[in-house]
Design an enzyme around this catalytic site. Sequence first.
Site, mmCIF file in Angstrom:
data_model
loop_
_atom_site.group_PDB
_atom_site.id
_atom_site.type_symbol
_atom_site.label_atom_id
_atom_site.label_comp_id
_atom_site.label_asym_id
_atom_site.label_seq_id
_atom_site.Cartn_x
_atom_site.Cartn_y
_atom_site.Cartn_z
ATOM 1 N N CYS A 2 9.614 2.299 12.984
ATOM 2 C CA CYS A 2 10.386 2.714 13.917
ATOM 3 C C CYS A 2 11.102 3.818 13.047
ATOM 4 C CB CYS A 2 11.489 1.415 14.212
ATOM 5 S SG CYS A 2 10.888 -0.006 14.600
ATOM 6 N N LEU A 51 9.137 0.790 17.476
ATOM 7 C CA LEU A 51 7.640 0.143 17.111
ATOM 8 C C LEU A 51 7.246 -1.506 17.196
ATOM 9 C CD1 LEU A 51 4.260 0.988 17.485
ATOM 10 C CD2 LEU A 51 4.683 0.876 14.494
ATOM 11 N N ASN A 75 14.583 -0.083 9.930
ATOM 12 C CA ASN A 75 13.280 0.647 10.080
ATOM 13 C C ASN A 75 12.469 -0.146 9.251
ATOM 14 O OD1 ASN A 75 10.316 1.817 10.104
ATOM 15 N ND2 ASN A 75 11.416 3.783 9.223
ATOM 16 N N GLY A 76 11.383 -1.165 9.758
ATOM 17 C CA GLY A 76 10.541 -1.998 8.435
ATOM 18 C C GLY A 76 10.786 -3.099 8.902
ATOM 19 N N LEU A 231 -7.165 0.035 6.327
ATOM 20 C CA LEU A 231 -7.434 1.059 5.402
ATOM 21 C C LEU A 231 -8.488 0.581 4.256
ATOM 22 C CD1 LEU A 231 -4.680 3.288 5.892
ATOM 23 C CD2 LEU A 231 -6.147 2.271 7.688
ATOM 24 N N ILE A 267 -11.915 7.231 7.031
ATOM 25 C CA ILE A 267 -12.473 8.402 7.443
ATOM 26 C C ILE A 267 -13.533 9.197 6.466
ATOM 27 C CG2 ILE A 267 -10.258 9.056 6.389
ATOM 28 C CD1 ILE A 267 -10.316 10.484 9.909
ATOM 29 N N THR A 316 -0.476 18.701 -2.998
ATOM 30 C CA THR A 316 -1.422 16.686 -3.281
ATOM 31 C C THR A 316 -1.244 16.376 -1.934
ATOM 32 O OG1 THR A 316 -1.569 16.773 -5.807
ATOM 33 C CG2 THR A 316 -1.865 14.709 -4.417
ATOM 34 N N ARG A 319 -3.433 17.710 1.291
ATOM 35 C CA ARG A 319 -4.499 17.543 1.270
ATOM 36 C C ARG A 319 -5.371 15.785 1.531
ATOM 37 N NH1 ARG A 319 -6.510 19.975 -4.703
ATOM 38 N NH2 ARG A 319 -6.021 22.154 -4.605
ATOM 39 N N SER A 341 -2.866 -0.832 3.230
ATOM 40 C CA SER A 341 -3.323 -0.451 2.750
ATOM 41 C C SER A 341 -2.660 0.433 1.011
ATOM 42 C CB SER A 341 -2.953 1.239 3.108
ATOM 43 O OG SER A 341 -3.623 2.163 2.497
#
Length: 571
Positions: A2, A51, A75-76, A231, A267, A316, A319, A341
């Site tokens: 959130c 969210l 948030n969490g 992921l 991806i 980094t 990227r 993840s």
Amino acid sequence: MCGILAVLGCIDNTQAKRSRIIELSRRLRHRGPDWSGLNCYENCYLAHERLAIIDPTSGDQPLYNEDKTIAVTVNGEIYNHKTLRENLKSHKFRTGSDCEVIAHLYEEHGEEFIDMLDGMFAFVLLDTRDKSFIAARDAIGITPLYIGWGVDGSVWFASEMKALSDDCEQFMCFPPGHIYSSKQGGLRRWYNPPWYSEQVPSTPYDPLVLRNAFEKAVIKRLMTDVPFGVLLSGGLDSSLVAAVALRHLEKSEAARQWGSQLHTFCIGLKGSPDLKAGREVADYLGTRHHEFQFTVQDGLDAIEEVIYHIETYDVTTIRASTPMFLMSRKIKSLGVKMVLSGEGSDEILGGYLYFHKAPNKKEFHEETCRKIKALHQFDCLRANKSTSAWGVEARVPFLDKEFINVAMSIDPEWKMVKPDIGRIEKWVLRNAFDDEQRPYLPKHILYRQKEQFSDGVGYSWIDGLKDHANTHVSDTMLSNANFVFPDNTPLTKEAYYYRTIFEKFFPKSAARATVPGGPSIACSTAKAIEWDATWSKNLDPSGRAALGVHVAAYEEGKAAKAGLDPVDSHP
């Protein structure tokens, strides 16, 4: 994830101020597109962009205690909220939100309750009974938070810098594992694990203890009321997350709502290492796999937007953030709002290729401690903000408090890379999940070499970034970089290019100070560069910068086992 914004103790409490708070909160709406909330008490404001992951129907924020004298914007995710509720039976809960426990814990225990929370979080709590307030951030800094100060004496807190950079005279990154208390006047650290002192531990390695700790970390993160996935790049870390999640999904509450088919996402550029490896692991596990391809031009076109969202000019991080940012948009289009993840494993277990050169276990352990302490400025920032840009929440089981305690208590002699006896990077983790009876993964995947995310999506991605920067930054511009950017001066054209974009969005000196600097080789800290004299001549953050060292170490290990001179054994 959130978005939260809190302004406390400002002089102005007019309708104009309220409108300004709402306007600034909207800058965070990408983090929480499901609902907006605002609590105003005299000259204090708590705003929230939601969210909805847990209790989507009734968990809107801010949240309160029974008589609404305590308000909190969070948030969490609090993974142990059900256990905490059991110990708060005298309190009446209004919602099913996991975050509501914070208001009641404060009412019950005062400021000393934060270590009771198991999760990732950033919150601001206002006690209207005495107009005091506290703000806190989780142990490692998985969840972002910034603190700022207005000229009128107000104190500001926000999930992202963009919500306070215009209105605060000064601001900074809120340090992980800390609490800010208006009563006690300032910041203090609430998270004090044994490893924080960097003293070398001596607990013998027990593979089953490490495996059980990680499995528990994954299981608790299956807590969700919305569709989710994993992921999956096909590397060790993401593959283990997917394998463990799949093993326990059927018995989870999530499966009862959404079924036991695990969705995985990857991806890369066409033909990239990650796409190939991710597909192989997904086929082995039997997941519903989603491959997303992007072109170098797709990534280049997104760079400005990426930097605006992730709020850094670190090479980094940019990227790796760009493909993750593009993938998150695709994931959200499928109706998925939460993903697991694999961030954190390399920092805790010494998985980066440069760890091959650690001279002894003391230096090895100290470097892992430094890396964990800095995670909030790099991988945590990338994972959170790249996904939150599209209203997707990333959960990171390797950064579970208990898993970190177990992993960081192991005698680091076991973690060190020793090719002569077959120990590659992160051997302790690989060995812990090397189950002959009921394999988690095939052997060749379990023992696959480390590939940095920005490299794994396709080597031409980094080359394309460098070429693009070369067309935007001249030799003269780079030669004058120390005059244009005297603080944290960029050393390459790529770094200069990112810096100019960052300064366009965040021109204040306080903003540029939130980004760490200093030399690095393949994601090392500045201190670790001392391990090899040649590294100071090749300060490239890409994992490829240490690849030669990695190959050489293995050849030397093979030679040692064969009793040969390692120089003679090289092809």
